[in-house]
Design an enzyme around this catalytic site. Structure first.
Site, PDB file in Angstrom:
ATOM      1  N   TYR A  51       0.808  -1.218   0.000  1.00 29.00           N
ATOM      2  CA  TYR A  51       0.000   0.000   0.000  1.00 29.00           C
ATOM      3  C   TYR A  51       0.846   1.276   0.000  1.00 29.00           C
ATOM      4  CZ  TYR A  51      -4.126  -2.863   0.618  1.00 29.00           C
ATOM      5  OH  TYR A  51      -5.127  -3.772   0.426  1.00 29.00           O
ATOM      6  N   PHE A  59      -5.187   7.665   6.113  1.00 28.36           N
ATOM      7  CA  PHE A  59      -5.685   6.332   6.454  1.00 28.36           C
ATOM      8  C   PHE A  59      -4.633   5.226   6.326  1.00 28.36           C
ATOM      9  CE2 PHE A  59      -6.701   6.952   1.921  1.00 28.36           C
ATOM     10  CZ  PHE A  59      -6.156   5.818   1.346  1.00 28.36           C
ATOM     11  N   ARG A  87     -14.003  -5.110 -10.662  1.00 24.14           N
ATOM     12  CA  ARG A  87     -14.418  -3.907  -9.949  1.00 24.14           C
ATOM     13  C   ARG A  87     -15.942  -3.752  -9.958  1.00 24.14           C
ATOM     14  NH1 ARG A  87     -10.396  -1.282  -7.992  1.00 24.14           N
ATOM     15  NH2 ARG A  87     -11.430   0.728  -7.787  1.00 24.14           N
ATOM     16  N   THR A  93     -16.183   1.398  -3.209  1.00 27.71           N
ATOM     17  CA  THR A  93     -15.345   1.201  -2.028  1.00 27.71           C
ATOM     18  C   THR A  93     -16.149   1.269  -0.735  1.00 27.71           C
ATOM     19  OG1 THR A  93     -13.449   2.121  -3.200  1.00 27.71           O
ATOM     20  CG2 THR A  93     -13.309   2.071  -0.808  1.00 27.71           C
ATOM     21  N   ARG A 104     -19.204  -5.742  -1.963  1.00 24.90           N
ATOM     22  CA  ARG A 104     -19.048  -4.767  -0.877  1.00 24.90           C
ATOM     23  C   ARG A 104     -20.388  -4.381  -0.254  1.00 24.90           C
ATOM     24  NH1 ARG A 104     -14.289  -1.393  -3.929  1.00 24.90           N
ATOM     25  NH2 ARG A 104     -12.526  -2.617  -3.119  1.00 24.90           N
ATOM     26  N   HIS A 117     -10.425  -6.343  -2.256  1.00 26.62           N
ATOM     27  CA  HIS A 117      -9.573  -5.387  -2.971  1.00 26.62           C
ATOM     28  C   HIS A 117      -9.455  -5.891  -4.395  1.00 26.62           C
ATOM     29  CE1 HIS A 117      -5.967  -3.093  -4.170  1.00 26.62           C
ATOM     30  NE2 HIS A 117      -5.605  -4.227  -4.750  1.00 26.62           N
ATOM     31  N   GLU A 128       0.626  -5.709  -8.981  1.00 24.20           N
ATOM     32  CA  GLU A 128       0.050  -6.326  -7.790  1.00 24.20           C
ATOM     33  C   GLU A 128       0.098  -7.853  -7.861  1.00 24.20           C
ATOM     34  OE1 GLU A 128      -3.820  -4.589  -7.213  1.00 24.20           O
ATOM     35  OE2 GLU A 128      -2.970  -2.728  -6.445  1.00 24.20           O
TER      36      GLU A 128
END
Length: 140
Positions: A51, A59, A87, A93, A104, A117, A128
């Site tokens: 991250y 955050f 996505r 999010t 979500r 994620h 990633e």
């Protein structure tokens, strides 16, 4: 349309509540294949490295704390337009803003503990995926 690969992480809230099968069923029902998968617990150093793009944000420390609070499932999803499709399946999010029927909305507990994620671009997906998997780990 292009066949792509993207990274998916099932977050600690999802593994704690034993939701990995239910979430993965949604990916598979939507035509994405799981071609690599690993359950692990991130170290603080790994979370900070993964991250790092968010290091200057308020955050960041809380995110790293959360992502090291329990096991995760890192996986590679493959399919037509996998980045965008993943996505869409995950949803916004913030679970409160996510569409009904998304991961979500249905499983997320908060903005941070939103169960999943997903990479935000093909370029980031490649980075990633390589963070968690060697090419030899990915089944063709």
């Amino acid at each position: 349309m292009a066949v792509e690969r993207t990274l998916s992480i099932l977050k600690p809230d999802a593994t704690r509540r034993n939701l990995t099968g239910a979430i993965n069923q949604r990916f598979e029902d939507a035509g994405l294949r799981i071609v690599a998968q690993r359950r692990l617990r991130l170290t603080r150093e790994q979370a900070q490295q993964f991250y790092a793009v968010h290091a200057e944000r308020a955050f960041y420390d809380d995110l790293c704390d959360y992502m090291t609070s329990g096991p995760i499932v890192a996986q590679v999803l493959e399919g037509e337009n996998a980045v965008v499709r993943n996505r869409e399946i995950m949803g916004a999010t913030n679970p409160a803003n996510a569409d009904k029927g998304t991961i979500r909305k249905d499983f997320g507990e908060s903005v941070e503990a939103n169960s999943a994620h997903g990479s935000d671009s093909p370029e980031n997906a490649a980075i990633e995926v390589a963070f968690f998997f060697a090419q030899t780990d990915i089944a063709d």
